[in-house]
Design an enzyme around this catalytic site. Structure first.
Site, mmCIF file in Angstrom:
data_model
loop_
_atom_site.group_PDB
_atom_site.id
_atom_site.type_symbol
_atom_site.label_atom_id
_atom_site.label_comp_id
_atom_site.label_asym_id
_atom_site.label_seq_id
_atom_site.Cartn_x
_atom_site.Cartn_y
_atom_site.Cartn_z
ATOM 1 N NE ARG A 71 -1.788 -5.053 -2.349
ATOM 2 C CZ ARG A 71 -1.427 -4.654 -1.141
ATOM 3 N NH1 ARG A 71 -0.328 -5.143 -0.588
ATOM 4 N NH2 ARG A 71 -2.141 -3.760 -0.480
ATOM 5 N N GLY A 108 0.823 -1.207 0.000
ATOM 6 C CA GLY A 108 0.000 0.000 0.000
ATOM 7 C C GLY A 108 0.858 1.257 0.000
ATOM 8 C CG ASP A 133 3.450 -6.679 7.582
ATOM 9 O OD1 ASP A 133 2.892 -6.200 6.578
ATOM 10 O OD2 ASP A 133 2.837 -7.317 8.453
ATOM 11 N NE ARG A 158 -1.661 -4.455 7.889
ATOM 12 C CZ ARG A 158 -0.726 -5.331 7.544
ATOM 13 N NH1 ARG A 158 -0.957 -6.186 6.575
ATOM 14 N NH2 ARG A 158 0.443 -5.360 8.182
ATOM 15 C CB THR A 176 2.824 0.872 6.493
ATOM 16 O OG1 THR A 176 1.466 0.607 6.887
ATOM 17 C CG2 THR A 176 3.746 0.566 7.665
ATOM 18 C CG ASP A 226 1.501 -2.494 10.685
ATOM 19 O OD1 ASP A 226 2.359 -1.936 9.969
ATOM 20 O OD2 ASP A 226 0.612 -3.233 10.221
ATOM 21 C CG ASP A 275 -1.687 0.019 8.489
ATOM 22 O OD1 ASP A 275 -2.627 0.829 8.383
ATOM 23 O OD2 ASP A 275 -1.520 -0.931 7.712
#
Length: 320
Positions: A72, A11, A103, A171, A125, A129, A127
């Site tokens: 992707r 992303g 990740d 997420r 990202t 994370d 996120d």
């Protein structure tokens, strides 16, 4: 190390372009050639690789998204796909690779490392994370986008005396929900790292109404449930009517914040330095406000993502 490749994968996140710019210019400054891999790992397999110059990354530091684009790649998940990726790297005389992403992108890089290709990963990202770093590229920009939306929605909530539920991305991590909820003055914040009690949420809303409060803002991380599911729960449990706003992909777009531009520049430059030292299998990040590099395997350690729970407790205190 004579030639470095750089790709973005997964992303998009605001600040990716700033990181690409830093990689290219730092590499050229250090005397390396640098090649851009377009469309992520899929583009690597297809040989979409171009030599980049200083001017190739001019006027991109302020742009959202990624000039190298992203895609992707189910093909890269196969052994044959990865072998073709390595064939392309060797055909273009690329000695090491900088991978900018989350990740999933890091896992792809780790597979290349196991096959003998030095890779350094830069976390990007919204996120936030990634294990081993306090901040990822894109988190601060997305955070500011969410806060701006909260401020606007609060105006409407006040005018119409309503409770609004705002669903944010992240997420399985609650960083975006927690930080935006605290900064935006939300009355309730739901994060994946902490269980929720629907009765407590109802009591908090009713307590506010009892002291004359006319509106409320609830932030829910997508890793907990959808905003519409929470709205249904509140309606079923206590007959509370709410309005739901799902911010969606606007959180991933837009010009990167000053902070994201700075850390992207730092991370990208450090990635080139690490490759120049002959090291691979490394991730770049920030710890105690200092840029660091660490073993890529740390990212995949079987530990839960660390969230600052002191911030969460503070948010509950300040929203009484």
């Amino acid at each position: 190390m004579k030639k470095i490749g750089v790709l973005t994968s997964g992303g998009d996140a605001p600040g990716m372009n700033a990181a690409v710019r830093a990689v290219v210019r730092k590499a050229i400054y250090e005397g390396f050639e640098v090649a851009g891999v377009f469309n992520g790992y899929q583009g690597l397999i297809q040989g979409k690789i171009e030599l980049l110059q200083l001017g190739s990354v001019g006027d991109i530091i302020q742009r959202g998204g990624t000039m190298l684009r992203s895609a992707r790649s189910p093909e890269f998940m196969t052994e044959e796909g990865r072998k073709e990726a390595i064939r392309q790297l060797k055909a273009h005389h690329i000695d090491g690779l900088v991978v900018i992403g989350g990740d999933g992108s890091f896992k792809g890089a780790f597979e290349l490392v196991k096959m003998g290709i030095p890779c350094v990963c830069v976390p990007a990202t919204i996120d936030n994370d990634i294990n081993g770093t306090e901040f990822t590229i894109g988190f601060d920009s997305a955070l500011n986008t969410v806060i701006d939306a909260i401020d606007k929605i609060r105006d409407t909530a006040t005018s119409h005396e309503r409770t609004f539920i705002i669903e944010v991305m992240g997420r399985d991590a609650g960083d975006l929900a927690l930080w935006s909820g605290l900064a935006g003055g939300a009355e309730t914040i739901l994060i994946p790292e902490e269980g929720y009690d629907i009765d407590e949420i109802v009591n908090r809303l009713q307590s506010g109404t009892g002291r004359g409060k006319k509106h409320s803002i609830i932030i829910v991380a997508e890793g907990v449930m959808s905003g519409s599911s929470l709205a249904d729960l509140l309606k079923e449990k206590a007959g509370i009517e709410t309005r739901v706003s799902v911010l969606g992909h606007i959180q991933r777009g837009g010009s990167p914040s000053a902070r994201d531009r700075v850390i992207a520049s730092q991370y990208g430059a450090r990635a080139v330095e690490v490759l120049g030292e002959g090291r691979g299998g490394v991730a770049i990040g920030m710890q105690n406000h200092k840029v660091v590099d660490y073993d890529l395997e740390v990212v995949f350690a079987p530990t839960d993502h660390t969230l600052d729970m002191e911030l969460y407790e503070l948010s509950k205190v300040l929203s009484i």
